[in-house]
Design an enzyme around this catalytic site. Structure first.
Site, PDB file in Angstrom:
ATOM      1  N   ILE A   1       0.866  -1.177   0.000  1.00 38.12           N
ATOM      2  CA  ILE A   1       0.000   0.000   0.000  1.00 38.12           C
ATOM      3  C   ILE A   1       0.902   1.226   0.000  1.00 38.12           C
ATOM      4  O   ILE A   1       2.051   1.162   0.437  1.00 38.12           O
ATOM      5  CB  ILE A   1      -1.001   0.011   1.181  1.00 38.12           C
ATOM      6  CG1 ILE A   1      -0.319  -0.211   2.524  1.00 38.12           C
ATOM      7  CG2 ILE A   1      -2.103  -0.991   0.972  1.00 38.12           C
ATOM      8  CD1 ILE A   1      -1.275  -0.257   3.707  1.00 38.12           C
ATOM      9  N   ASP A   2       0.387   2.325  -0.547  1.00 35.61           N
ATOM     10  CA  ASP A   2       1.207   3.528  -0.713  1.00 35.61           C
ATOM     11  C   ASP A   2       1.713   4.060   0.625  1.00 35.61           C
ATOM     12  O   ASP A   2       1.108   3.826   1.669  1.00 35.61           O
ATOM     13  CB  ASP A   2       0.390   4.624  -1.415  1.00 35.61           C
ATOM     14  CG  ASP A   2      -0.074   4.204  -2.797  1.00 35.61           C
ATOM     15  OD1 ASP A   2       0.626   3.396  -3.428  1.00 35.61           O
ATOM     16  OD2 ASP A   2      -1.139   4.676  -3.236  1.00 35.61           O
ATOM     17  N   LYS A   3       2.805   4.814   0.552  1.00 34.41           N
ATOM     18  CA  LYS A   3       3.450   5.389   1.737  1.00 34.41           C
ATOM     19  C   LYS A   3       2.437   6.114   2.639  1.00 34.41           C
ATOM     20  O   LYS A   3       2.405   5.906   3.848  1.00 34.41           O
ATOM     21  CB  LYS A   3       4.543   6.362   1.279  1.00 34.41           C
ATOM     22  CG  LYS A   3       5.147   7.218   2.370  1.00 34.41           C
ATOM     23  CD  LYS A   3       6.279   8.084   1.800  1.00 34.41           C
ATOM     24  CE  LYS A   3       6.775   9.106   2.805  1.00 34.41           C
ATOM     25  NZ  LYS A   3       6.003  10.371   2.729  1.00 34.41           N
TER      26      LYS A   3
ATOM     27  N   THR B   1      -0.840   5.832   2.698  1.00 32.42           N
ATOM     28  CA  THR B   1      -2.054   5.073   3.004  1.00 32.42           C
ATOM     29  C   THR B   1      -1.728   4.204   4.215  1.00 32.42           C
ATOM     30  O   THR B   1      -0.673   3.580   4.264  1.00 32.42           O
ATOM     31  CB  THR B   1      -2.462   4.181   1.810  1.00 32.42           C
ATOM     32  OG1 THR B   1      -2.704   5.013   0.672  1.00 32.42           O
ATOM     33  CG2 THR B   1      -3.712   3.378   2.120  1.00 32.42           C
TER      34      THR B   1
ATOM     35  N   ARG C   1      -7.138   5.820  -5.758  1.00 38.85           N
ATOM     36  CA  ARG C   1      -6.855   7.248  -5.925  1.00 38.85           C
ATOM     37  C   ARG C   1      -7.172   7.713  -7.352  1.00 38.85           C
ATOM     38  O   ARG C   1      -7.788   8.766  -7.551  1.00 38.85           O
ATOM     39  CB  ARG C   1      -5.386   7.520  -5.572  1.00 38.85           C
ATOM     40  CG  ARG C   1      -5.065   7.217  -4.108  1.00 38.85           C
ATOM     41  CD  ARG C   1      -3.572   7.099  -3.851  1.00 38.85           C
ATOM     42  NE  ARG C   1      -2.899   8.377  -4.033  1.00 38.85           N
ATOM     43  CZ  ARG C   1      -1.579   8.521  -4.013  1.00 38.85           C
ATOM     44  NH1 ARG C   1      -0.792   7.458  -3.813  1.00 38.85           N
ATOM     45  NH2 ARG C   1      -1.042   9.716  -4.176  1.00 38.85           N
TER      46      ARG C   1
END
Length: 301
Positions: free
Chosen positions: A137-139, A141, A237
């Site tokens: 998962i993104d930084k 998130t 997103r």
């Protein structure tokens, strides 16, 4: 390096060599065995073979098991929030702001650094910098991630992701008031030709599907739950921006004027999968982080 010999039995003749070898030890994945064959670490009757070689009765197989590659990632005590752990899998709640795996120029403070300090055994399939990492998962998130502690678990979890049987539900605050309660976004994603670090909806992109439902509406924002059917980079997103409701706080895909939050208001709240060894369905839920709770309280006022 360790060596192992095996003679092909009656019920193995006609089978592919990679299938036979991966069946000799449940910790060996087929992907890993195929790499050993390509690297010349498997000999049949003293000769190198291809991964699709069909075995004959009484073939003499010699396997050289390579030593695991030394990691040049430093283990760090990062007080990870572990939700579940056994000898095969681990579920961790990643905080906002933490990068999942190291990259050149960013070698410390990542989830992988913390995992390496927490447990010594992680699947090696994804290589030196991403041991045990099955999905990410993104930084900015927060939320739940599953981690593989051996190659058998890694292969099972990846297959579940491919087959779309993993439950992944995210909570998000988006700009705008979504009028309908439910929706599905089916739009293929690919790299943005104008900005290679961004993703966008493109005609010939990778298949991507997000389902959402509205939890609560405010004056200028909506609180939604998104469920991933596929797991593309930045999927929620990009998809929410595509339908006109970008995520609050998203520095890449959202408007400049937004809510006071450091990064997108997105949290991976529910994660469910079939256990690779027991075949039992496991599901975990992580509560919203404090910053998103504060935003919701602010919007309700």
């Amino acid at each position: 390096m360790e060596k192992m010999d095996h003679t092909i039995l009656e019920d193995q003749k006609g089978d592919r060599i990679d299938k036979v070898i991966s069946g000799l030890d449940e910790e060996w994945s087929r992907t890993q065995v195929q790499q050993w064959i390509k690297d010349g670490n498997v000999l049949v009757n003293g000769q190198k073979v291809k991964t699709n070689y069909k075995c004959s009765l009484k073939d003499q197989i010699e396997i050289t098991i390579p030593d695991p590659e030394e990691l040049d990632v430093i283990p760090e005590e990062l007080n990870l929030e572990i939700y579940y752990e056994d000898k095969d899998v681990l579920v961790v709640n990643k905080p906002r702001g933490m990068v999942v795996h190291p990259a050149p120029g960013h070698m410390t403070g990542t989830l992988v650094n913390g995992l390496m300090a927490h447990c010594k055994d992680l699947s090696g399939i994804n290589g030196v910098l991403r041991p045990g990492i099955v999905h990410r998962i993104d930084k900015d998130t927060s939320g739940l991630l599953m981690v593989a502690k051996n190659d058998m678990a890694h292969e099972s979890l990846v297959n579940q992701l491919v087959e779309k049987t993993v439950t992944r539900k995210y909570l998000a605050i988006v700009h705008g008031v979504i009028p309908h309660d439910f929706g599905t976004i089916d739009a293929p994603l690919g790299r943005d030709t104008k900005d290679r670090q961004s993703m966008t909806v493109v005609d010939h992109g990778k298949h991507a599907v997000t389902h959402f439902h509205v939890i609560e509406r405010f004056n200028d924002f909506t609180f939604v739950e998104c469920q991933l059917e596929t797991g593309r980079t930045h999927q929620i997103r990009v998809h929410m921006k595509y339908i006109g409701y970008p995520l609050a706080g998203d520095p890449k895909y959202g408007p400049k004027k937004t809510l006071d939050i450091d990064g997108q208001a997105l949290h991976a709240g529910v994660l469910g999968f079939i256990h690779p060894r027991t075949s039992e369905y496991l599901e975990f839920e992580a509560p919203l982080p404090e910053d998103i709770i504060r935003l919701l309280e602010h919007l309700r006022k």
